[in-house]
Design a protein around this motif. Sequence first.
Motif, PDB file in Angstrom:
ATOM      1  N   GLY A   5       0.745  -1.059  -0.016  1.00 45.26           N
ATOM      2  CA  GLY A   5       0.224   0.180  -0.032  1.00 45.26           C
ATOM      3  C   GLY A   5       0.888   1.364  -0.165  1.00 45.26           C
ATOM      4  N   GLY A   6       1.866   1.301   0.553  1.00 44.96           N
ATOM      5  CA  GLY A   6       2.881   2.419   0.711  1.00 44.96           C
ATOM      6  C   GLY A   6       3.428   2.633  -0.753  1.00 44.96           C
ATOM      7  N   PHE A   7       3.174   2.074  -1.779  1.00 45.16           N
ATOM      8  CA  PHE A   7       3.782   1.865  -3.156  1.00 45.16           C
ATOM      9  C   PHE A   7       2.653   2.339  -3.842  1.00 45.16           C
ATOM     10  CE2 PHE A   7       7.168  -0.557  -0.971  1.00 45.16           C
ATOM     11  CZ  PHE A   7       8.293   0.413  -1.068  1.00 45.16           C
ATOM     12  N   GLY A   8       1.556   2.243  -3.223  1.00 49.73           N
ATOM     13  CA  GLY A   8       0.309   2.562  -4.289  1.00 49.73           C
ATOM     14  C   GLY A   8      -0.068   1.279  -5.068  1.00 49.73           C
ATOM     15  N   ALA A   9       0.465   0.041  -4.810  1.00 49.69           N
ATOM     16  CA  ALA A   9       0.253  -1.198  -5.645  1.00 49.69           C
ATOM     17  C   ALA A   9      -1.476  -1.221  -5.947  1.00 49.69           C
ATOM     18  CB  ALA A   9       0.782  -2.389  -5.176  1.00 49.69           C
ATOM     19  N   HIS A  10      -2.224  -1.205  -4.746  1.00 55.40           N
ATOM     20  CA  HIS A  10      -3.514  -1.083  -4.985  1.00 55.40           C
ATOM     21  C   HIS A  10      -4.378  -0.359  -5.842  1.00 55.40           C
ATOM     22  CE1 HIS A  10      -2.935   1.645  -1.897  1.00 55.40           C
ATOM     23  NE2 HIS A  10      -4.163   1.736  -1.662  1.00 55.40           N
ATOM     24  N   LYS A  11      -3.667   1.042  -5.872  1.00 54.02           N
ATOM     25  CA  LYS A  11      -4.241   2.016  -6.757  1.00 54.02           C
ATOM     26  C   LYS A  11      -4.011   1.763  -8.065  1.00 54.02           C
ATOM     27  CE  LYS A  11      -5.834   4.596  -3.571  1.00 54.02           C
ATOM     28  NZ  LYS A  11      -7.346   4.910  -3.442  1.00 54.02           N
ATOM     29  N   PHE A  12      -2.810   1.065  -8.551  1.00 46.61           N
ATOM     30  CA  PHE A  12      -2.520   0.545  -9.834  1.00 46.61           C
ATOM     31  C   PHE A  12      -3.481  -0.461 -10.138  1.00 46.61           C
ATOM     32  CE2 PHE A  12       1.557   2.794  -9.065  1.00 46.61           C
ATOM     33  CZ  PHE A  12       1.838   3.566  -9.921  1.00 46.61           C
ATOM     34  N   TYR A  13      -3.725  -1.341  -9.297  1.00 41.94           N
ATOM     35  CA  TYR A  13      -4.556  -2.457  -9.587  1.00 41.94           C
ATOM     36  C   TYR A  13      -6.164  -1.969  -9.920  1.00 41.94           C
ATOM     37  CZ  TYR A  13      -7.198  -6.784  -8.726  1.00 41.94           C
ATOM     38  OH  TYR A  13      -8.050  -7.998  -8.777  1.00 41.94           O
ATOM     39  N   LEU A  14      -6.434  -1.053  -9.132  1.00 37.31           N
ATOM     40  CA  LEU A  14      -7.915  -0.686  -9.320  1.00 37.31           C
ATOM     41  C   LEU A  14      -7.956   0.211 -10.726  1.00 37.31           C
ATOM     42  CD1 LEU A  14      -8.767   0.120  -5.643  1.00 37.31           C
ATOM     43  CD2 LEU A  14      -9.574  -1.771  -7.173  1.00 37.31           C
ATOM     44  N   GLY A  15      -6.819   0.696 -11.119  1.00 37.43           N
ATOM     45  CA  GLY A  15      -7.086   1.619 -12.518  1.00 37.43           C
ATOM     46  C   GLY A  15      -6.960   2.809 -12.155  1.00 37.43           C
ATOM     47  N   GLN A  16      -6.734   3.383 -10.735  1.00 38.19           N
ATOM     48  CA  GLN A  16      -6.208   4.672 -10.417  1.00 38.19           C
ATOM     49  C   GLN A  16      -4.882   4.978 -10.716  1.00 38.19           C
ATOM     50  OE1 GLN A  16      -8.120   4.514  -6.539  1.00 38.19           O
ATOM     51  NE2 GLN A  16     -10.194   4.899  -7.371  1.00 38.19           N
TER      52      GLN A  16
END
Length: 120
Positions: free
Chosen positions: A62-73
């Motif tokens: 989460g600190g690297f934003g992996a979930h945001k990339f996964y969700l297309g954001q």
Amino acid sequence: MGCKIKNTDEKFCSDCGEIIKLNAEICPYCGVRQMPAPNPFGITAPNGKNRIVAALLAFILGGFGAHKFYLGQMGLGFLYLLFFWTAIPAIIGLVEFVILLTMSDENFVRLYGQPKELWD
């Protein structure tokens, strides 16, 4: 009565037991709609995204934003990457982990599950 043997690209109908194609939605013998195999990670949205996978990415990376990339954001993902050294994205990622875990599958699909072509 003979023993039915199916190939790797086949399955048994959930109602009549006949051998049908693995990707068949309706049995050609009895006409009953086939239910998809259960997913251990919960339901998958129409765009292929999964709530549990997104939550795990938020917890682990989460600190690297992996979930945001996964969700297309992508924009938020790059913002997380830009500020990862401050640990603020990691804290926000943990909060989003809890939010994603407690969110219903219906809300997840409504918020993040639309195919990309519908966003344009």
